[in-house]
Design a protein around this motif. Structure first.
Motif, PDB file in Angstrom:
ATOM      1  N   GLY A  23      60.716  -4.379  20.826  1.00  0.00           N
ATOM      2  CA  GLY A  23      60.266  -4.259  22.205  1.00  0.00           C
ATOM      3  C   GLY A  23      59.809  -2.854  22.530  1.00  0.00           C
ATOM      4  O   GLY A  23      58.853  -2.657  23.291  1.00  0.00           O
ATOM      5  N   GLY A  24      60.485  -1.865  21.969  1.00  0.00           N
ATOM      6  CA  GLY A  24      60.057  -0.484  22.143  1.00  0.00           C
ATOM      7  C   GLY A  24      58.826  -0.170  21.335  1.00  0.00           C
ATOM      8  O   GLY A  24      58.125   0.808  21.598  1.00  0.00           O
ATOM      9  N   GLY A  25      58.569  -1.012  20.338  1.00  0.00           N
ATOM     10  CA  GLY A  25      57.406  -0.821  19.485  1.00  0.00           C
ATOM     11  C   GLY A  25      57.738  -0.005  18.247  1.00  0.00           C
ATOM     12  O   GLY A  25      58.667   0.799  18.243  1.00  0.00           O
ATOM     13  N   PHE A  26      56.997  -0.245  17.194  1.00  0.00           N
ATOM     14  CA  PHE A  26      57.126   0.574  15.987  1.00  0.00           C
ATOM     15  C   PHE A  26      55.803   0.590  15.250  1.00  0.00           C
ATOM     16  O   PHE A  26      54.907  -0.219  15.517  1.00  0.00           O
ATOM     17  CB  PHE A  26      58.258   0.064  15.074  1.00  0.00           C
ATOM     18  N   ALA A  27      55.665   1.548  14.348  1.00  0.00           N
ATOM     19  CA  ALA A  27      54.413   1.743  13.604  1.00  0.00           C
ATOM     20  C   ALA A  27      54.665   1.647  12.113  1.00  0.00           C
ATOM     21  O   ALA A  27      55.686   2.128  11.611  1.00  0.00           O
ATOM     22  CB  ALA A  27      53.800   3.095  13.954  1.00  0.00           C
ATOM     23  N   ILE A  28      53.731   1.033  11.411  1.00  0.00           N
ATOM     24  CA  ILE A  28      53.783   0.907   9.956  1.00  0.00           C
ATOM     25  C   ILE A  28      52.459   1.417   9.397  1.00  0.00           C
ATOM     26  O   ILE A  28      51.382   0.997   9.841  1.00  0.00           O
ATOM     27  CB  ILE A  28      54.008  -0.559   9.530  1.00  0.00           C
ATOM     28  N   SER A  29      52.541   2.329   8.445  1.00  0.00           N
ATOM     29  CA  SER A  29      51.326   2.871   7.851  1.00  0.00           C
ATOM     30  C   SER A  29      50.601   1.804   7.032  1.00  0.00           C
ATOM     31  O   SER A  29      51.214   0.831   6.569  1.00  0.00           O
ATOM     32  CB  SER A  29      51.650   4.085   6.980  1.00  0.00           C
ATOM     33  N   TYR A  30      49.321   1.981   6.856  1.00  0.00           N
ATOM     34  CA  TYR A  30      48.497   0.963   6.184  1.00  0.00           C
ATOM     35  C   TYR A  30      48.975   0.645   4.773  1.00  0.00           C
ATOM     36  O   TYR A  30      49.136  -0.541   4.419  1.00  0.00           O
ATOM     37  CB  TYR A  30      47.033   1.412   6.166  1.00  0.00           C
ATOM     38  N   PRO A  31      49.234   1.643   3.913  1.00  0.00           N
ATOM     39  CA  PRO A  31      49.697   1.296   2.558  1.00  0.00           C
ATOM     40  C   PRO A  31      51.041   0.570   2.560  1.00  0.00           C
ATOM     41  O   PRO A  31      51.281  -0.288   1.711  1.00  0.00           O
ATOM     42  CB  PRO A  31      49.783   2.647   1.837  1.00  0.00           C
ATOM     43  N   LEU A  32      51.910   0.896   3.510  1.00  0.00           N
ATOM     44  CA  LEU A  32      53.182   0.185   3.591  1.00  0.00           C
ATOM     45  C   LEU A  32      52.952  -1.257   4.040  1.00  0.00           C
ATOM     46  O   LEU A  32      53.610  -2.182   3.542  1.00  0.00           O
ATOM     47  CB  LEU A  32      54.127   0.898   4.554  1.00  0.00           C
ATOM     48  N   ALA A  33      52.037  -1.451   4.971  1.00  0.00           N
ATOM     49  CA  ALA A  33      51.710  -2.813   5.410  1.00  0.00           C
ATOM     50  C   ALA A  33      51.184  -3.655   4.253  1.00  0.00           C
ATOM     51  O   ALA A  33      51.474  -4.857   4.150  1.00  0.00           O
ATOM     52  CB  ALA A  33      50.695  -2.764   6.549  1.00  0.00           C
ATOM     53  N   LYS A  34      50.427  -3.047   3.362  1.00  0.00           N
ATOM     54  CA  LYS A  34      49.908  -3.781   2.193  1.00  0.00           C
ATOM     55  C   LYS A  34      51.045  -4.225   1.279  1.00  0.00           C
ATOM     56  O   LYS A  34      51.056  -5.363   0.789  1.00  0.00           O
ATOM     57  CB  LYS A  34      48.926  -2.886   1.427  1.00  0.00           C
ATOM     58  N   GLU A  35      52.005  -3.315   1.066  1.00  0.00           N
ATOM     59  CA  GLU A  35      53.142  -3.681   0.222  1.00  0.00           C
ATOM     60  C   GLU A  35      54.009  -4.736   0.901  1.00  0.00           C
ATOM     61  O   GLU A  35      54.520  -5.657   0.244  1.00  0.00           O
ATOM     62  CB  GLU A  35      53.980  -2.436  -0.080  1.00  0.00           C
ATOM     63  N   LEU A  36      54.169  -4.607   2.199  1.00  0.00           N
ATOM     64  CA  LEU A  36      54.949  -5.588   2.954  1.00  0.00           C
ATOM     65  C   LEU A  36      54.320  -6.981   2.854  1.00  0.00           C
ATOM     66  O   LEU A  36      55.023  -7.977   2.647  1.00  0.00           O
ATOM     67  CB  LEU A  36      55.033  -5.157   4.416  1.00  0.00           C
ATOM     68  N   GLU A  37      53.024  -7.048   3.014  1.00  0.00           N
ATOM     69  CA  GLU A  37      52.327  -8.340   2.995  1.00  0.00           C
ATOM     70  C   GLU A  37      52.518  -9.070   1.667  1.00  0.00           C
ATOM     71  O   GLU A  37      52.618 -10.298   1.623  1.00  0.00           O
ATOM     72  CB  GLU A  37      50.841  -8.106   3.292  1.00  0.00           C
ATOM     73  N   LYS A  38      52.624  -8.318   0.592  1.00  0.00           N
ATOM     74  CA  LYS A  38      52.763  -8.927  -0.734  1.00  0.00           C
ATOM     75  C   LYS A  38      54.117  -9.628  -0.911  1.00  0.00           C
ATOM     76  O   LYS A  38      54.201 -10.626  -1.627  1.00  0.00           O
ATOM     77  CB  LYS A  38      52.603  -7.860  -1.832  1.00  0.00           C
ATOM     78  N   MET A  39      55.158  -9.080  -0.268  1.00  0.00           N
ATOM     79  CA  MET A  39      56.503  -9.585  -0.529  1.00  0.00           C
ATOM     80  C   MET A  39      57.207 -10.190   0.672  1.00  0.00           C
ATOM     81  O   MET A  39      58.315 -10.698   0.576  1.00  0.00           O
ATOM     82  CB  MET A  39      57.375  -8.463  -1.097  1.00  0.00           C
ATOM     83  N   GLN A  40      56.584 -10.137   1.851  1.00  0.00           N
ATOM     84  CA  GLN A  40      57.309 -10.468   3.072  1.00  0.00           C
ATOM     85  C   GLN A  40      57.788 -11.916   3.116  1.00  0.00           C
ATOM     86  O   GLN A  40      58.928 -12.186   3.537  1.00  0.00           O
ATOM     87  CB  GLN A  40      56.456 -10.167   4.306  1.00  0.00           C
ATOM     88  N   ASP A  41      56.971 -12.852   2.706  1.00  0.00           N
ATOM     89  CA  ASP A  41      57.389 -14.257   2.782  1.00  0.00           C
ATOM     90  C   ASP A  41      58.609 -14.526   1.900  1.00  0.00           C
ATOM     91  O   ASP A  41      59.517 -15.277   2.283  1.00  0.00           O
ATOM     92  CB  ASP A  41      56.238 -15.180   2.381  1.00  0.00           C
ATOM     93  N   ARG A  42      58.641 -13.916   0.723  1.00  0.00           N
ATOM     94  CA  ARG A  42      59.819 -14.064  -0.130  1.00  0.00           C
ATOM     95  C   ARG A  42      61.036 -13.401   0.508  1.00  0.00           C
ATOM     96  O   ARG A  42      62.146 -13.923   0.462  1.00  0.00           O
ATOM     97  CB  ARG A  42      59.571 -13.441  -1.507  1.00  0.00           C
TER      98      ARG A  42
END
Length: 494
Positions: free
Chosen positions: A227-246
């Motif tokens: 709710g306060g919000g947060f930021a994720i850098s682009y390269p971290l978002a790419k790594e997150l997307e690869k593994m997030q569903d698992r």
């Protein structure tokens, strides 16, 4: 012989006749000057000379122009990275059930043509033409993911995947993904300022904890609250997307989206980088104490407007936020930053929260006390316990003589001639208990005028509060203050 012919006669002029012929024009000219002076006196004091302290030279002013002396500024090299608003994608989590009311919050800070990103909903909603809103996206189906938390709602899974879904949109030249709720209001200029400190090419997960100590114990102090919000850098978002569903499948018992996000960050070995300007606002009641005691850091976001009182009395919630953001147009970097000074003659303590309020209290209270937020609010669990917060608080004064007189921002404008911002704060009329102290009451003041200069680079320097000075005034009922960079050897004399 001297001719007396009318053609050769030169009439003589007396001084009295000259004065009589120019009197009407002179009176008109003086009347115009009086009108201009009367208007100006509402904004600027007629004359003032403010003494900082015995070790610092007096600030001299021109009595006619009433302009402040500009202190010499030290040039500071730019710190950080050249991140701009165009490099940030805002990812807003929304609910179709609350869309009609919550979209009003988004309109307050969203800048069509400048801000990028979108809103993610659980299902389609009616969209009115020409509304200043982000693009609308429908979240992907998450029914395949297990959810076992009996106190929560499985929408937490949907919301936790928004950053990954935003990444898949393929937006160009994005450095950061900033997550927030539909009732989160961002000061976008300060979002840029905060993120510019960090290298967007590395792994960063930036946000803040809850204001509630119990909330952080129940969830985690290592988690950025959504709710306060947060930021994720682009390269971290790419790594997150690869593994997030698992990753999500491994945590079916978690409550919401932000704790799922933190669980995946833990698996990626990325800790939370805390920025206290992101505000979850896990509190109830009046934000006066919290905002007027804001830490020395940019105000990035505010949340939970449906449960807190409007920050300006007498206004609707969305209207009150819009009113606060009006000041941000003139100096967003300084919004609600605190300054403390004293009217030694009248023995008043003065607390300025720029663009928000000025509070005047009888008696001299130390800066150490005034800088601590007063408990005008209660915690998320509605327990009257001062140990429930993650920051120091001070009780609201019970002595009737030290109840603060609160002046809320009425209007803000920029004076091009003097290159100054003028803030007009008016007294909030409310009942004050009778005080037996034999001293002047702050109720004799109905308007406070605060003068300052824009300071967009204040966060390029070491964190420091602005200094505040009381300026002499002969205008009854009006107090003039100046806030800005502290001078050499300048301290708050108590």
């Amino acid at each position: 012989m001297i001719s007396t012919s009318p053609t050769n006669h030169r009439p003589s002029f007396s001084l009295a006749s000259v004065i009589r012929s120019f009197l009407p024009s002179l009176f008109f000219f003086l009347f115009i000057l009086y009108l201009l002076h009367s208007y100006e006196i509402l904004i600027y004091p007629p004359h003032f000379t403010s003494k900082i302290n015995s070790q610092h030279s007096d600030l001299q002013t021109n009595a006619t122009k009433a302009s402040l002396v500009n202190l010499t500024q030290t040039e500071h090299p730019k710190i950080g990275y050249d991140t701009e608003l165009k490099h940030i994608a805002f990812c807003i989590a929304a609910s179709s059930k609350l869309w009609e009311s919550r979209k009003e919050y988004i309109k307050l800070w969203w800048k069509p043509g400048e801000t990028r990103g979108g809103v993610w909903l659980d299902k389609k909603v009616k969209i009115k033409p020409n509304e200043s809103l982000p693009d609308i996206h429908i979240s992907q189906d998450t029914s395949r993911f297990p959810y076992t938390n009996k106190q929560g709602h499985r929408s937490g899974i949907r919301i936790s995947r928004i950053v990954s879904e935003a990444l898949r949109l393929g937006l160009e030249d994005i450095r950061w993904f900033v997550m927030g709720d539909d009732d989160t209001v961002f000061v976008v200029e300060n979002v840029v300022r905060v993120l510019s400190k960090y290298n967007h090419k590395q792994f960063y997960y930036i946000g803040s904890s809850s204001e509630s100590h119990l909330q952080n114990i129940y969830f985690s102090y290592l988690m950025a609250y959504g709710g306060g919000g947060f930021a994720i850098s682009y390269p971290l978002a790419k790594e997150l997307e690869k593994m997030q569903d698992r990753c999500i499948k491994r945590y079916p018992g978690l409550y919401g989206s932000d704790d799922r996000m933190q669980a995946c960050m833990a698996e990626l070995n990325v800790p939370l980088t805390k920025e206290p300007g992101f505000h979850q606002n896990d509190i109830y009641g009046n934000l006066l104490g919290l905002l007027s005691g804001h830490p020395v850091t940019p105000l990035v976001s505010l949340h939970h407007f449906d449960v807190i009182e409007p920050i300006f009395p007498g206004m609707e919630r969305a209207e009150s936020i819009k009113h606060l953001l009006e000041s941000a147009k003139y100096d967003s970097a300084s919004l609600i930053q605190q300054s403390i000074c004293y009217d030694q003659k009248r023995e008043w303590s003065i607390l300025v929260s720029w663009g928000f309020t000025v509070q005047i209290m009888r008696g001299i209270l130390s800066p150490r006390e005034l800088e601590i937020p007063s408990r005008t609010f209660i915690n998320w669990y509605k327990v009257l316990d001062f140990t429930s917060y993650t920051f120091n608080t001070r009780p609201v004064r019970v002595n009737p003589c030290q109840t603060p007189f609160v002046f809320y921002i009425n209007s803000t404008r920029y004076d091009k001639a003097r290159k100054q911002i003028i803030g007009i704060y008016t007294l909030h009329r409310e009942h004050h208990p009778r005080c037996k102290w034999k001293m002047v009451s702050p109720k004799t003041i109905h308007t406070v005028v605060v003068l300052k200069q824009e300071d967009p680079d204040r966060w390029q320097r070491a964190p420091r509060k602005d200094c505040c000075r009381v300026l002499p005034s002969s205008k009854k009922g009006i107090m003039y203050l100046w806030v800005g960079h502290c001078g050499e050897n300048e301290v708050i004399e108590v």
